[in-house]
Motif scaffolding. Structure first.
Motif, mmCIF file in Angstrom:
data_model
loop_
_atom_site.group_PDB
_atom_site.id
_atom_site.type_symbol
_atom_site.label_atom_id
_atom_site.label_comp_id
_atom_site.label_asym_id
_atom_site.label_seq_id
_atom_site.Cartn_x
_atom_site.Cartn_y
_atom_site.Cartn_z
ATOM 1 N N LEU A 1 5.776 25.190 30.274
ATOM 2 C CA LEU A 1 4.706 25.743 29.460
ATOM 3 C C LEU A 1 5.171 26.910 28.586
ATOM 4 O O LEU A 1 4.339 27.650 28.057
ATOM 5 C CB LEU A 1 3.537 26.183 30.343
ATOM 6 C CG LEU A 1 2.798 25.058 31.069
ATOM 7 C CD1 LEU A 1 1.695 25.610 31.939
ATOM 8 C CD2 LEU A 1 2.252 24.049 30.084
ATOM 9 N N SER A 2 6.472 27.080 28.407
ATOM 10 C CA SER A 2 6.946 28.149 27.535
ATOM 11 C C SER A 2 6.534 27.846 26.096
ATOM 12 O O SER A 2 6.658 26.730 25.615
ATOM 13 C CB SER A 2 8.469 28.289 27.631
ATOM 14 O OG SER A 2 9.108 27.105 27.201
ATOM 15 N N GLY A 3 6.012 28.854 25.427
ATOM 16 C CA GLY A 3 5.529 28.679 24.069
ATOM 17 C C GLY A 3 4.074 28.252 23.991
ATOM 18 O O GLY A 3 3.483 28.258 22.924
ATOM 19 N N TYR A 4 3.487 27.894 25.118
ATOM 20 C CA TYR A 4 2.074 27.499 25.150
ATOM 21 C C TYR A 4 1.223 28.761 25.213
ATOM 22 O O TYR A 4 1.381 29.582 26.110
ATOM 23 C CB TYR A 4 1.807 26.603 26.362
ATOM 24 C CG TYR A 4 0.349 26.319 26.619
ATOM 25 C CD1 TYR A 4 -0.421 25.632 25.695
ATOM 26 C CD2 TYR A 4 -0.262 26.727 27.797
ATOM 27 C CE1 TYR A 4 -1.753 25.364 25.933
ATOM 28 C CE2 TYR A 4 -1.586 26.462 28.050
ATOM 29 C CZ TYR A 4 -2.330 25.782 27.119
ATOM 30 O OH TYR A 4 -3.651 25.516 27.351
ATOM 31 N N GLU A 5 0.338 28.912 24.261
ATOM 32 C CA GLU A 5 -0.471 30.133 24.175
ATOM 33 C C GLU A 5 -1.933 29.906 24.549
ATOM 34 O O GLU A 5 -2.761 30.773 24.342
ATOM 35 C CB GLU A 5 -0.369 30.711 22.761
ATOM 36 C CG GLU A 5 1.053 31.130 22.425
ATOM 37 C CD GLU A 5 1.198 31.586 20.985
ATOM 38 O OE1 GLU A 5 0.225 31.493 20.207
ATOM 39 O OE2 GLU A 5 2.303 32.035 20.644
ATOM 40 N N GLY A 6 -2.260 28.748 25.054
ATOM 41 C CA GLY A 6 -3.609 28.488 25.549
ATOM 42 C C GLY A 6 -4.618 28.052 24.498
ATOM 43 O O GLY A 6 -5.814 28.127 24.746
ATOM 44 N N GLN A 7 -4.159 27.577 23.343
ATOM 45 C CA GLN A 7 -5.106 27.163 22.310
ATOM 46 C C GLN A 7 -5.867 25.897 22.702
ATOM 47 O O GLN A 7 -6.996 25.698 22.289
ATOM 48 C CB GLN A 7 -4.393 26.887 20.966
ATOM 49 C CG GLN A 7 -3.795 28.107 20.339
ATOM 50 C CD GLN A 7 -2.330 28.267 20.714
ATOM 51 O OE1 GLN A 7 -1.835 27.656 21.656
ATOM 52 N NE2 GLN A 7 -1.645 29.120 19.993
ATOM 53 N N ARG A 8 -5.254 25.028 23.454
ATOM 54 C CA ARG A 8 -5.877 23.767 23.857
ATOM 55 C C ARG A 8 -5.963 23.702 25.377
ATOM 56 O O ARG A 8 -5.046 24.113 26.081
ATOM 57 C CB ARG A 8 -5.052 22.574 23.362
ATOM 58 C CG ARG A 8 -4.923 22.517 21.876
ATOM 59 C CD ARG A 8 -6.192 21.952 21.269
ATOM 60 N NE ARG A 8 -6.135 22.064 19.831
ATOM 61 C CZ ARG A 8 -7.028 22.725 19.118
ATOM 62 N NH1 ARG A 8 -8.033 23.302 19.704
ATOM 63 N NH2 ARG A 8 -6.927 22.790 17.817
ATOM 64 N N SER A 9 -7.068 23.156 25.863
ATOM 65 C CA SER A 9 -7.196 22.946 27.298
ATOM 66 C C SER A 9 -6.557 21.597 27.658
ATOM 67 O O SER A 9 -6.412 20.726 26.808
ATOM 68 C CB SER A 9 -8.671 22.989 27.708
ATOM 69 O OG SER A 9 -9.403 22.056 26.966
ATOM 70 N N PRO A 10 -6.178 21.403 28.913
ATOM 71 C CA PRO A 10 -5.350 20.243 29.272
ATOM 72 C C PRO A 10 -6.078 18.918 29.476
ATOM 73 O O PRO A 10 -5.435 17.902 29.723
ATOM 74 C CB PRO A 10 -4.697 20.687 30.575
ATOM 75 C CG PRO A 10 -5.651 21.653 31.167
ATOM 76 C CD PRO A 10 -6.292 22.356 30.002
ATOM 77 N N GLY A 11 -7.386 18.856 29.352
ATOM 78 C CA GLY A 11 -8.102 17.613 29.633
ATOM 79 C C GLY A 11 -7.688 16.453 28.747
ATOM 80 O O GLY A 11 -7.373 15.362 29.226
ATOM 81 N N TYR A 12 -7.689 16.656 27.444
ATOM 82 C CA TYR A 12 -7.316 15.582 26.514
ATOM 83 C C TYR A 12 -5.808 15.332 26.497
ATOM 84 O O TYR A 12 -5.390 14.169 26.464
ATOM 85 C CB TYR A 12 -7.840 15.892 25.113
ATOM 86 C CG TYR A 12 -7.601 14.765 24.140
ATOM 87 C CD1 TYR A 12 -8.301 13.574 24.249
ATOM 88 C CD2 TYR A 12 -6.661 14.886 23.126
ATOM 89 C CE1 TYR A 12 -8.075 12.535 23.368
ATOM 90 C CE2 TYR A 12 -6.433 13.851 22.241
ATOM 91 C CZ TYR A 12 -7.147 12.677 22.365
ATOM 92 O OH TYR A 12 -6.917 11.650 21.502
ATOM 93 N N PRO A 13 -4.949 16.367 26.528
ATOM 94 C CA PRO A 13 -3.505 16.082 26.595
ATOM 95 C C PRO A 13 -3.099 15.250 27.814
ATOM 96 O O PRO A 13 -2.122 14.506 27.752
ATOM 97 C CB PRO A 13 -2.881 17.480 26.629
ATOM 98 C CG PRO A 13 -3.830 18.314 25.839
ATOM 99 C CD PRO A 13 -5.185 17.779 26.228
ATOM 100 N N LEU A 14 -3.861 15.332 28.902
ATOM 101 C CA LEU A 14 -3.572 14.466 30.053
ATOM 102 C C LEU A 14 -3.766 13.000 29.689
ATOM 103 O O LEU A 14 -3.024 12.133 30.157
ATOM 104 C CB LEU A 14 -4.455 14.847 31.249
ATOM 105 C CG LEU A 14 -4.132 16.182 31.910
ATOM 106 C CD1 LEU A 14 -5.190 16.526 32.954
ATOM 107 C CD2 LEU A 14 -2.746 16.162 32.529
ATOM 108 N N LEU A 15 -4.749 12.708 28.839
ATOM 109 C CA LEU A 15 -4.947 11.339 28.352
ATOM 110 C C LEU A 15 -3.788 10.914 27.462
ATOM 111 O O LEU A 15 -3.343 9.770 27.513
ATOM 112 C CB LEU A 15 -6.269 11.223 27.595
ATOM 113 C CG LEU A 15 -6.587 9.830 27.053
ATOM 114 C CD1 LEU A 15 -6.944 8.894 28.191
ATOM 115 C CD2 LEU A 15 -7.701 9.884 26.045
ATOM 116 N N LEU A 16 -3.279 11.847 26.649
ATOM 117 C CA LEU A 16 -2.120 11.546 25.809
ATOM 118 C C LEU A 16 -0.907 11.191 26.667
ATOM 119 O O LEU A 16 -0.142 10.282 26.335
ATOM 120 C CB LEU A 16 -1.787 12.731 24.904
ATOM 121 C CG LEU A 16 -2.700 12.955 23.705
ATOM 122 C CD1 LEU A 16 -2.424 14.298 23.066
ATOM 123 C CD2 LEU A 16 -2.535 11.855 22.694
#
Length: 183
Positions: free
Chosen positions: A58-73
Protein backbone atom coordinates in the motif's frame (compact mmCIF):
# COMPACT_ATOMS: atom_id res chain seq x y z
CA UNK A 1 -53.03 -17.85 -31.56
CA UNK A 2 -50.66 -15.41 -33.30
CA UNK A 3 -46.87 -15.53 -33.10
CA UNK A 4 -46.82 -12.41 -30.90
CA UNK A 5 -49.26 -14.01 -28.45
CA UNK A 6 -47.27 -17.26 -28.37
CA UNK A 7 -44.04 -15.33 -27.82
CA UNK A 8 -45.56 -13.29 -24.99
CA UNK A 9 -47.01 -16.47 -23.42
CA UNK A 10 -43.54 -18.06 -23.51
CA UNK A 11 -41.93 -14.91 -22.04
CA UNK A 12 -44.51 -14.52 -19.27
CA UNK A 13 -44.39 -18.23 -18.38
CA UNK A 14 -40.59 -18.07 -17.96
CA UNK A 15 -39.91 -14.61 -16.50
CA UNK A 16 -36.42 -15.22 -15.08
CA UNK A 17 -35.22 -16.95 -18.26
CA UNK A 18 -36.73 -14.13 -20.31
CA UNK A 19 -34.91 -11.50 -18.25
CA UNK A 20 -31.64 -13.39 -18.65
CA UNK A 21 -32.07 -13.84 -22.41
CA UNK A 22 -33.05 -10.18 -22.91
CA UNK A 23 -30.19 -9.02 -20.69
CA UNK A 24 -27.59 -11.12 -22.48
CA UNK A 25 -28.92 -10.08 -25.89
CA UNK A 26 -28.87 -6.35 -25.10
CA UNK A 27 -25.40 -6.52 -23.53
CA UNK A 28 -23.96 -8.52 -26.43
CA UNK A 29 -25.51 -6.13 -28.92
CA UNK A 30 -24.05 -3.10 -27.13
CA UNK A 31 -20.66 -4.82 -26.78
CA UNK A 32 -20.54 -5.60 -30.51
CA UNK A 33 -21.67 -2.12 -31.55
CA UNK A 34 -19.78 -0.12 -28.93
CA UNK A 35 -16.56 -2.20 -28.66
CA UNK A 36 -15.06 0.04 -26.01
CA UNK A 37 -14.47 -0.10 -22.28
CA UNK A 38 -14.89 3.36 -20.83
CA UNK A 39 -12.24 4.61 -18.45
CA UNK A 40 -13.16 7.73 -16.51
CA UNK A 41 -10.75 9.81 -14.40
CA UNK A 42 -12.05 7.89 -11.34
CA UNK A 43 -11.16 4.58 -13.01
CA UNK A 44 -7.43 5.14 -12.62
CA UNK A 45 -7.80 5.41 -8.84
CA UNK A 46 -9.68 2.11 -8.66
CA UNK A 47 -7.17 0.34 -10.92
CA UNK A 48 -4.27 1.78 -8.89
CA UNK A 49 -5.74 0.52 -5.61
CA UNK A 50 -6.52 -2.89 -7.14
CA UNK A 51 -2.86 -3.22 -8.18
CA UNK A 52 -1.76 -2.17 -4.68
CA UNK A 53 -4.09 -4.70 -3.03
CA UNK A 54 -2.98 -7.43 -5.40
CA UNK A 55 0.70 -6.95 -4.50
CA UNK A 56 -0.04 -6.39 -0.78
CA UNK A 57 1.90 -3.11 -1.02
CA UNK A 58 0.00 0.00 0.00
CA UNK A 59 2.95 2.38 -0.38
CA UNK A 60 1.84 5.46 -2.26
CA UNK A 61 -1.82 4.82 -1.44
CA UNK A 62 -3.29 7.95 0.11
CA UNK A 63 -6.82 6.70 0.79
CA UNK A 64 -8.65 8.38 -2.10
CA UNK A 65 -10.56 5.20 -2.96
CA UNK A 66 -12.11 2.64 -0.66
CA UNK A 67 -11.34 -1.04 -1.36
CA UNK A 68 -14.83 -2.37 -2.15
CA UNK A 69 -14.76 -1.85 -5.92
CA UNK A 70 -11.02 -2.55 -6.41
CA UNK A 71 -11.67 -5.99 -4.89
CA UNK A 72 -14.02 -6.63 -7.83
CA UNK A 73 -11.27 -5.49 -10.21
CA UNK A 74 -8.92 -8.03 -8.64
CA UNK A 75 -11.57 -10.73 -8.94
CA UNK A 76 -12.15 -9.81 -12.59
CA UNK A 77 -8.36 -10.07 -13.13
CA UNK A 78 -8.50 -7.46 -15.92
CA UNK A 79 -10.55 -4.53 -17.15
CA UNK A 80 -12.34 -6.81 -19.64
CA UNK A 81 -13.00 -9.42 -16.95
CA UNK A 82 -14.43 -6.73 -14.69
CA UNK A 83 -16.78 -5.53 -17.45
CA UNK A 84 -17.98 -9.11 -18.00
CA UNK A 85 -18.60 -9.51 -14.26
CA UNK A 86 -20.42 -6.18 -14.19
CA UNK A 87 -22.64 -7.34 -17.08
CA UNK A 88 -23.57 -10.48 -15.13
CA UNK A 89 -24.17 -8.31 -12.06
CA UNK A 90 -26.43 -6.09 -14.19
CA UNK A 91 -28.56 -9.05 -15.21
CA UNK A 92 -28.68 -10.23 -11.59
CA UNK A 93 -29.78 -6.73 -10.57
CA UNK A 94 -32.74 -7.00 -12.92
CA UNK A 95 -33.69 -10.40 -11.49
CA UNK A 96 -33.50 -9.09 -7.91
CA UNK A 97 -35.53 -6.04 -8.99
CA UNK A 98 -38.19 -8.33 -10.51
CA UNK A 99 -38.36 -10.40 -7.33
CA UNK A 100 -38.62 -7.21 -5.26
CA UNK A 101 -41.57 -6.06 -7.34
CA UNK A 102 -43.26 -9.41 -6.71
CA UNK A 103 -42.66 -9.01 -2.97
CA UNK A 104 -44.40 -5.63 -3.19
CA UNK A 105 -47.49 -7.43 -4.57
CA UNK A 106 -47.11 -6.11 -8.10
CA UNK A 107 -48.63 -8.63 -10.49
CA UNK A 108 -46.37 -10.89 -12.54
CA UNK A 109 -46.85 -9.33 -15.97
CA UNK A 110 -46.38 -5.66 -15.01
CA UNK A 111 -43.36 -6.64 -12.89
CA UNK A 112 -41.90 -8.52 -15.86
CA UNK A 113 -42.49 -5.62 -18.25
CA UNK A 114 -40.88 -3.14 -15.85
CA UNK A 115 -37.93 -5.49 -15.36
CA UNK A 116 -37.46 -6.02 -19.10
CA UNK A 117 -37.46 -2.26 -19.60
CA UNK A 118 -34.84 -1.95 -16.86
CA UNK A 119 -32.59 -4.58 -18.43
CA UNK A 120 -32.74 -2.71 -21.75
CA UNK A 121 -32.18 0.74 -20.25
CA UNK A 122 -29.06 1.91 -22.09
CA UNK A 123 -27.53 4.22 -19.45
CA UNK A 124 -27.32 1.28 -17.05
CA UNK A 125 -25.83 -0.99 -19.73
CA UNK A 126 -23.24 1.65 -20.66
CA UNK A 127 -22.25 2.06 -17.01
CA UNK A 128 -21.60 -1.69 -16.94
CA UNK A 129 -19.12 -1.08 -19.77
CA UNK A 130 -17.17 1.38 -17.61
CA UNK A 131 -14.73 0.96 -14.77
CA UNK A 132 -16.92 2.69 -12.19
CA UNK A 133 -18.78 1.60 -9.07
CA UNK A 134 -22.28 2.38 -10.32
CA UNK A 135 -23.35 -1.08 -11.53
CA UNK A 136 -22.09 -2.83 -8.40
CA UNK A 137 -23.65 -0.16 -6.19
CA UNK A 138 -27.00 -0.54 -7.97
CA UNK A 139 -26.89 -4.31 -7.43
CA UNK A 140 -26.06 -4.02 -3.73
CA UNK A 141 -28.72 -1.36 -3.06
CA UNK A 142 -31.33 -3.35 -5.00
CA UNK A 143 -30.38 -6.46 -3.00
CA UNK A 144 -30.63 -4.53 0.27
CA UNK A 145 -34.17 -3.46 -0.62
CA UNK A 146 -35.08 -7.02 -1.59
CA UNK A 147 -33.79 -8.44 1.69
CA UNK A 148 -35.43 -5.63 3.66
CA UNK A 149 -38.84 -6.18 2.04
CA UNK A 150 -38.38 -9.92 2.46
CA UNK A 151 -37.91 -9.38 6.20
CA UNK A 152 -40.99 -7.15 6.42
CA UNK A 153 -43.42 -9.12 4.26
CA UNK A 154 -42.30 -12.66 4.94
CA UNK A 155 -41.34 -12.27 8.58
CA UNK A 156 -37.65 -12.66 7.90
CA UNK A 157 -35.36 -15.03 9.64
CA UNK A 158 -31.95 -14.42 11.18
CA UNK A 159 -30.27 -15.36 7.90
CA UNK A 160 -32.06 -12.46 6.19
CA UNK A 161 -30.74 -10.06 8.83
CA UNK A 162 -27.27 -11.51 8.31
CA UNK A 163 -27.50 -10.84 4.55
CA UNK A 164 -28.80 -7.35 5.21
CA UNK A 165 -25.78 -6.62 7.41
CA UNK A 166 -23.30 -8.12 4.90
CA UNK A 167 -24.76 -6.18 1.98
CA UNK A 168 -24.77 -2.95 3.98
CA UNK A 169 -21.15 -3.50 5.02
CA UNK A 170 -20.08 -4.12 1.44
CA UNK A 171 -21.96 -1.03 0.30
CA UNK A 172 -19.99 1.05 2.81
CA UNK A 173 -16.82 -0.68 1.61
CA UNK A 174 -17.63 0.45 -1.95
CA UNK A 175 -18.23 4.08 -0.93
CA UNK A 176 -18.06 5.06 2.74
CA UNK A 177 -20.68 7.82 2.42
CA UNK A 178 -23.35 5.10 2.06
CA UNK A 179 -23.14 4.72 5.84
CA UNK A 180 -25.76 7.49 5.79
CA UNK A 181 -28.17 5.51 3.59
CA UNK A 182 -30.42 4.39 6.49
CA UNK A 183 -30.91 8.00 7.59
Amino acid sequence: MSIANKTWACISNNPIKSIIVAGVFVRLLIAVLYQYITLYPDSDGYIFLADKLLTFDLSGYEGQRSPGYPLLLIWGNSVLGTVLIQSVIGICTTIVFYRTLLLLNIKDKPALIISLILTCYLPIVFLEMAILTESVTLFVITSIFYVYFNIIFKEGRRLSFFWLVLLSLYLVLIKPFYIFLPI
